[in-house]
Design an enzyme around this catalytic site. Structure first.
Site, short mmCIF file in Angstrom:
data_model
loop_
_atom_site.label_atom_id
_atom_site.label_comp_id
_atom_site.label_asym_id
_atom_site.label_seq_id
_atom_site.Cartn_x
_atom_site.Cartn_y
_atom_site.Cartn_z
N GLY A 132 13.17 10.45 -7.54
CA GLY A 132 13.69 9.31 -6.78
C GLY A 132 13.38 9.44 -5.31
N TYR A 133 12.21 9.00 -4.93
CA TYR A 133 11.77 9.12 -3.54
C TYR A 133 11.59 7.75 -2.88
CZ TYR A 133 10.91 14.15 -2.74
OH TYR A 133 11.05 15.49 -2.50
N GLU A 249 3.91 18.01 -5.12
CA GLU A 249 3.47 16.77 -5.74
C GLU A 249 2.00 16.54 -5.41
OE1 GLU A 249 5.42 13.16 -4.52
OE2 GLU A 249 4.45 12.02 -6.11
N GLU A 377 -4.67 7.64 3.64
CA GLU A 377 -4.64 7.47 5.10
C GLU A 377 -3.54 8.34 5.72
OE1 GLU A 377 -4.93 5.06 2.83
OE2 GLU A 377 -7.03 4.60 3.27
#
Lengths: 393, 379
Positions: A132-133, A249, A377
């Site tokens: 949950g980010y 991640e 980016e």
């Protein structure tokens, strides 16, 4: 060195005896992987057996301490295990955000009780976690997240919404960034919470993507009660954990850039064919594939080197951004090349022959690689600022 | 094996770095070029190379060398690349030494290796005959005559060929150009009768030559390795050269990057340091990523040559393909980031672009090596 050679021989023997033949073929698509959980789905018995055997040895998490269910291997031993698995064509037994992201964060920031409680079920694939980010208003600018957790004495009360929550509808637990101090500067009022997705007040809504699939959800929290011992680390200091977890991640996304899958040239040979000299019957495509495969092999070495540098403490903290940027762009390129290699065969969307459009759906899915976990980016900004130390970055 | 330098290799790198920066900086190349020095390199510097153990880096102690490995040769080459040093390191200490080490008889090794390690002779490998590197297309004829062979043909892009005391020549003793069977390597004295040499001044002010063989007579014992079966030996030698050259390219690209980064952190336009512009930041970060990925492939190739050379061919192909491509990007971005200054001879960045172009072409360019990988993988 002699010990390592013994380990290599024993590992190979064990893999040969224990890895089912069906688990020595490349995975076909994202759904052909095992995610575990309370209600796991297996395509066949081999997947279940392979997970059980590897989980019991702790080899789903080879370098985690044995005390938390891991394999307790040294880096050299883990390299040997990975090498032998690659040589035998063994699949990874478990795909898991618990393994890739939460576990490393808990090992560093979790309490002893939290490590003992949460890590072993991750190793065995018994609990499936989601992340949950991001929020609808907090994407690249993650730290502006608004989901709130209010201190209610013996528990936190969580309200808000997360987005791009991978497999939230299938996950058992969530690791979640929440704002515990709304008055603090945006990086300083964030905490890291764990809670059960079966808690009252949690709901999920799958999001239909361009791939025609819904691996991501929007997740809603409506007065969700979370026991206070499920906060990891220090209250309001969760951003540090969040960033640490993001590096893992990024590593797991970048690993998509390697050669874990069927080589592109095999796909091309099957669809395009070889000419009478044994070369791919499309000159320019052949060159495109060869250049891709040069870069894929080199990138595998780059990941190996990064691990070696980390082991020696010689790696820059922002190096994961390099791997994430490069690996995700490479994986997109791989799938563009796969589509060109499949020609019109790779355009079918529904037929059994095409496994319900496995190729184009996977191709479209990869477009998220350079967005999720921080866009390309954003990674380039991080590299420019932190490693290259360019002014004003 | 960890894909990083060990402590001894790190010490060697530090030694080579400070030595080359002080004794063979870019200014030394400019001086050789501007004075049009006929040798194209400094014999005094090469003696120093021998004294440091660099000339004998690959040569066992029994033959007067220091008996180190390919990783160490790559460490030296990378520093050569960083300084654009014009030395016979690749031609002599790497290619000629490897040819003798891998294919030489005891007598051939004893005759030549100590002299190479001591910096007493220059060697050169003569392979290419056309504009592109195609070893199997070797046509130079070696015909059996009397007690030996007679060589007829022409070689091009022979690095240090015009100053070489010893030429290692790839020749055809049977079969047709295009076939890998029928090749033989020969040791030929640089001043042998019938050998004529033209120094070809190259764009990068490093050495190369065209070498003609007009009825050059050699004895039977001039053959290096098996007659007709020399392709495998040649490939092994070339792969050592390719990997070391990839390390040199990695140094060229790394230094070009560092020079350009220093420039964008100092140059102001529109009232700002140009390094503040995101257009340049993203391109810099992308280039840095490319160079790092190449660095990993290069050290992997060099380590594989040391640990299991039989597995090295495809990894060397990956390393040379990567090194050529990422270094080309580095020098192109380097000149562009320098703006008009990048076009001037006064700034060094243009010299890096020139060296990158030559080293990309030498021993097979990125396309050549991608093609090799494809063939090795059956497509």
């Amino acid at each position: 060195m002699a010990d390592l050679e013994t380990f290599r021989a024993e590992t190979r023997a064990w893999l040969e005896a224990n890895c089912p033949a069906e688990m020595r073929t490349p995975t076909e698509d994202e759904e052909d992987t095992v995610w575990g959980g309370r209600n796991p789905t297996f395509r066949n018995d081999a997947q279940r057996v392979w997970l059980e055997r590897m989980g019991a040895k702790g080899w789903t998490a080879p370098e985690w301490p044995a005390a938390y269910g891991g394999g307790g291997l040294s880096r050299d031993e883990a390299k040997i295990l990975a090498g032998e698995m690659r040589d035998l064509g063994c699949r990874s037994p478990l795909s898991s955000f618990g393994l890739w992201m939460l576990g490393p964060a808990l090992l560093k920031y979790g309490s002893e009780e939290q490590k003992k409680k949460y890590l072993p079920p991750i190793v065995r694939g018994e609990i499936r976690w989601c992340q949950g980010y991001s929020e609808p208003g907090a994407g690249s600018d993650l730290a502006s997240l608004q989901t709130r957790a209010e201190d209610r004495g013996d528990h936190f009360l969580v309200n808000g919404s997360k987005i791009w929550t991978s497999y939230a509808d299938k996950a058992d637990w969530i690791f979640c960034l929440v704002r515990t101090d709304p008055k603090a500067p945006k990086h300083e009022g964030i905490s890291f919470l764990l809670f059960d997705m079966a808690s009252p007040g949690v709901s999920t809504q799958p999001i239909l993507l361009i791939s025609g699939k819904s691996p991501f959800c929007q997740t809603f929290f409506d007065d969700v009660k979370v026991p206070k011992d499920q906060l990891v680390g220090i209250p309001n200091k969760g951003w540090e954990i969040a960033k640490y977890l993001l590096t893992h991640e990024r590593n797991s996304i970048s690993s998509m850039g390697g050669r874990a899958h069927r080589p592109v040239h095999e796909v091309a040979a099957a669809h395009v064919g070889l000419n009478d000299q044994g070369l791919l019957d499309d000159n320019l495509l052949r060159g495109q594939i060869a250049r891709l495969e040069v870069d894929e092999i080199a990138f595998e070495f780059a990941m190996e080197r990064a691990g070696d540098m980390a082991k020696r403490g010689e790696i820059h903290g922002a190096y994961s951004s390099l791997l994430k940027y490069y690996g995700s762009e490479l994986n997109k390129r791989r799938h563009e090349t796969l589509m060109a290699s499949g020609g019109s065969d790779a355009l079918e969307w529904e037929s059994d022959r095409s496994e319900h459009g496995a190729a184009p759906r996977a191709w479209l899915r990869t477009k998220a690689n350079s967005i999720e976990g921080g866009t390309s980016e954003v990674q380039l900004n991080i590299l420019a600022k932190r490693i290259l130390e360019l002014p004003g970055a | 094996m960890a894909l990083v330098l060990n402590d001894e290799q790190t010490m060697l790198r530090d030694t080579a770095r400070s030595f080359l920066a002080s004794e063979a900086p870019v200014a030394a190349l400019r001086q050789l070029r501007d004075a049009n020095v006929a040798d194209g390199f400094s014999r005094e510097l090469w003696k120093q190379f021998a004294g440091m153990g660099f000339a004998g880096v690959l040569i066992p102690e029994d033959f007067g060398g220091v008996g180190l490995g390919h990783v160490e040769a790559g460490v030296v080459a990378e520093e050569i690349g960083r300084n654009l040093a014009a030395t016979p390191f690749l031609s002599t200490a790497v290619l000629t030494a490897s040819a003798l080490l891998n294919g030489g008889s005891d007598a051939q090794k004893a005759a030549w290796l100590p002299k190479i390690a001591g910096g007493e002779i220059i060697g050169a490998l003569a392979v290419d005959e056309g504009a592109k590197h195609r070893p199997e297309k070797t046509a130079l004829q070696a015909t059996r005559t009397g007690n030996g062979f007679t060589l007829n043909g022409a070689k091009t892009f022979v690095v240090d060929g015009h100053v070489a005391d010893l030429l290692v020549v790839a020749a055809r003793t049977s079969g047709q150009p295009g076939e890998t069977q029928g090749l033989t390597l020969f040791l030929v004295a640089g001043d042998a009768g019938g050998v004529s040499r033209e120094r070809t001044v190259m764009v990068d002010a490093h050495n190369a030559a065209r070498v003609n063989f007009d009825n050059v007579q050699v004895d039977a014992d001039a053959a290096l390795g098996p007659v007709d079966g020399g392709y495998e030996l040649l490939e092994r030698v070339l792969n050592v050269g390719r990997a070391v050259l990839a390390a040199e390219l990695s140094g060229v690209g790394g230094q070009a990057f560092d020079i350009a980064q220093a420039y964008v952190k100092e140059r102001s336009q529109f009232g700002r340091i140009i390094g503040e512009f995101q257009a340049l930041q993203h391109r810099s970060a992308h280039l840095f990523s490319e160079l790092e990925v190449t660095r990993a492939a290069v050290i992997k190739a060099l380590q594989t040559l040391d640990a299991s050379p039989e597995k090295a061919a495809t990894i060397v192909a990956v390393a040379k393909a990567r090194a050529g491509a990422s270094t080309e990007l580095a020098v192109q971005e380097g000149v562009q980031m320098h703006g008009g200054n990048g076009m001037t001879d006064a700034f060094d960045i243009g010299l890096y672009m020139k060296r990158a172009r030559v080293a990309q072409e030498l021993l097979g360019d990125s396309n050549f090596h991608a093609d090799r990988l494809a063939r090795a993988n059956g497509y």
